[in-house]
Design a protein around this motif. Structure first.
Motif, short mmCIF file in Angstrom:
data_model
loop_
_atom_site.label_atom_id
_atom_site.label_comp_id
_atom_site.label_asym_id
_atom_site.label_seq_id
_atom_site.Cartn_x
_atom_site.Cartn_y
_atom_site.Cartn_z
N LEU A 60 65.16 36.42 50.75
CA LEU A 60 65.01 37.51 49.80
C LEU A 60 64.25 37.04 48.55
O LEU A 60 63.34 37.72 48.07
CB LEU A 60 66.39 38.04 49.39
N THR A 61 64.62 35.87 48.04
CA THR A 61 64.02 35.41 46.79
C THR A 61 62.57 35.01 46.99
O THR A 61 61.71 35.34 46.16
CB THR A 61 64.83 34.23 46.21
N LEU A 85 63.30 37.42 40.25
CA LEU A 85 64.64 37.36 40.83
C LEU A 85 65.22 35.96 40.67
O LEU A 85 64.52 34.97 40.91
CB LEU A 85 64.59 37.74 42.32
N TYR A 86 66.49 35.87 40.26
CA TYR A 86 67.18 34.59 40.09
C TYR A 86 68.36 34.55 41.07
O TYR A 86 69.29 35.36 40.96
CB TYR A 86 67.74 34.44 38.67
N THR A 87 68.34 33.61 42.01
CA THR A 87 69.36 33.55 43.06
C THR A 87 69.96 32.16 43.19
O THR A 87 69.22 31.17 43.23
CB THR A 87 68.76 33.96 44.43
N PHE A 142 57.95 29.06 40.19
CA PHE A 142 59.13 29.33 41.03
C PHE A 142 59.97 28.05 41.03
O PHE A 142 59.58 27.04 41.60
CB PHE A 142 58.67 29.69 42.43
N ILE A 143 61.11 28.09 40.34
CA ILE A 143 62.01 26.94 40.34
C ILE A 143 62.79 26.94 41.64
O ILE A 143 63.44 27.92 42.01
CB ILE A 143 62.98 26.98 39.14
N PRO A 197 54.91 36.34 36.82
CA PRO A 197 55.81 36.13 37.96
C PRO A 197 56.61 34.83 37.79
O PRO A 197 56.02 33.76 37.60
CB PRO A 197 54.85 36.03 39.16
N PHE A 198 57.93 34.95 37.87
CA PHE A 198 58.79 33.78 37.70
C PHE A 198 60.12 34.05 38.38
O PHE A 198 60.80 35.03 38.07
CB PHE A 198 59.01 33.48 36.22
N SER A 199 60.48 33.20 39.32
CA SER A 199 61.76 33.35 40.00
C SER A 199 62.47 32.01 40.10
O SER A 199 61.87 30.95 39.89
CB SER A 199 61.57 33.97 41.40
N ILE A 200 63.75 32.09 40.42
CA ILE A 200 64.61 30.91 40.56
C ILE A 200 65.38 31.03 41.85
O ILE A 200 65.95 32.09 42.15
CB ILE A 200 65.59 30.79 39.38
#
Length: 372
Positions: A60-61, A85-87, A142-143, A197-200
């Protein structure tokens, strides 16, 4: 004794019992994914000696992140947003956490970077200044970490001469806000544009998660934007693992690399997703219900209720919408086509089911931490 010290002194049996309590909260995956999609996700997980919950969190992430590179999401209030999104998914050591990240995020995204000759957006360990500089220079990040809570703990505990609270920065980045940070020592100003754009995505175990939650303290806004999922994490036996490999051998695709590449290719031209009228009506109903409860709490002098993280739900719904369409076509041997730009109410309801489950687990953890 500080709360962090009390967390550190808890016995392993305490964490094991809490983990057991969390994973016994029922979640029917058929209420989140279609049967065919769930079967594929489960078999990929089992072939890698991990579980469907870890893989779904990762898939999903990574999907939503790839979408965020060019797609926007119109929220039910009519604003266009970048779907960051942060998951975090949670489980004991030895239950295949890294295998899940590798199969549904790390390997597909590295393949995408190499195949499309993109600048690497993946970040494993980063300081606050390093993260800000990467976002400023490359306009995306993207971390990705198998020890995500220690990474985030170090970020929010950062003390530097920028005088910015890292939890506030992460909250602003979640919403794609324009962010700036100035270092007093050299007056250097770092600017991150709106819509970056930045997600974890990462894995952890309960002790590290508890440490992070305690360190956040009053920073509930950031905690409410974290999707924290503690799924059942039973390991497949060798026989089950071999059966999963046999199942995948009979499919046109055997991994998520082609899926992530297809999602990227289908969104080279920027797109904007939105919700159907019926889906928007559901979100309006949820907001109306929350306002009624909030007003009643104010009237009676009670603590205010927590709002459902609708922004998170909408982004999960976007991921589910694209996964069901594109992965469904690939696993059926059909050349992928662009998903419909409208997300229906039933997809939103599936996202609500997953987020509500995660919120129940989060509340139990917060309640436990408040009791020690």
């Amino acid at each position: 004794m500080s709360k962090l010290s009390r967390v550190a002194e808890q016995r392993q049996e305490t964490w094991a019992q809490l983990h057991h309590r969390l994973i016994t909260i029922p979640l029917d995956y058929s209420s989140v994914l279609s049967r065919d999609t769930y079967d594929f996700v489960r078999h990929v997980a089992e072939s890698m000696s991990t579980n469907a919950g870890y893989v779904l969190s990762s898939l999903l992430t990574s999907t939503v992140f790839v979408l965020s590179l060019s797609a926007k999401l119109t929220t039910f209030k009519g604003f266009d947003s970048v779907p960051n999104l942060y998951t975090i998914f949670v489980g004991p050591s030895g239950t295949g956490k890294w295998q899940a990240i590798k199969s549904a995020a790390s390997s597909p995204l590295n393949h995408l970077i190499q195949d499309k000759e993109l600048a690497s957006f993946l970040v494993k360990v980063v300081s606050l200044s390093g993260l800000m500089e990467k976002l400023s220079d490359e306009k995306t990040a993207f971390i990705l970490s198998s020890d995500i809570c220690n990474v985030l703990y170090k970020l929010i505990q950062t003390e530097d001469d920028s005088c910015r609270d890292a939890s506030v920065l992460l909250y602003e980045l979640f919403y794609g806000e324009r962010v700036s940070m100035t270092y007093a020592t050299d007056q250097e100003r770092i600017m991150i544009p709106k819509g970056t754009p930045f997600s974890i995505l990462g894995a952890t175990h309960l002790q590290s998660l508890a440490k992070l939650v305690v360190a956040m303290g009053h920073r509930r806004k950031l905690l409410d934007r974290l999707v924290i999922f503690t799924p059942e994490c039973y390991l497949p036996t060798p026989d089950v693992r071999e059966q999963a490999k046999d199942y995948l051998a009979g499919k046109p695709v055997h991994s998520f690399e082609g899926f992530i590449s297809a999602v990227y290719d289908l969104h080279v031209t920027p797109k904007c997703y939105k919700f159907t009228t019926s889906a928007n009506e559901l979100m309006a109903e949820l907001e109306t219900d929350f306002i009624a409860k909030l007003n009643e709490a104010i009237r009676s002098g009670s603590p205010p209720p927590r709002a459902k993280p609708i922004d998170v739900v909408q982004r999960i719904a976007l991921g589910l919408h694209v996964i069901e369409h594109v992965l469904g076509q690939l696993t059926s041997g059909v050349a992928p086509t662009s998903p419909a730009l409208e997300i229906h109410r039933d997809v939103l309801e599936r996202a609500l089911t997953l987020v509500n489950h995660c919120e129940i687990q989060k509340d139990i953890l917060v309640e436990f931490l408040g009791s020690i």
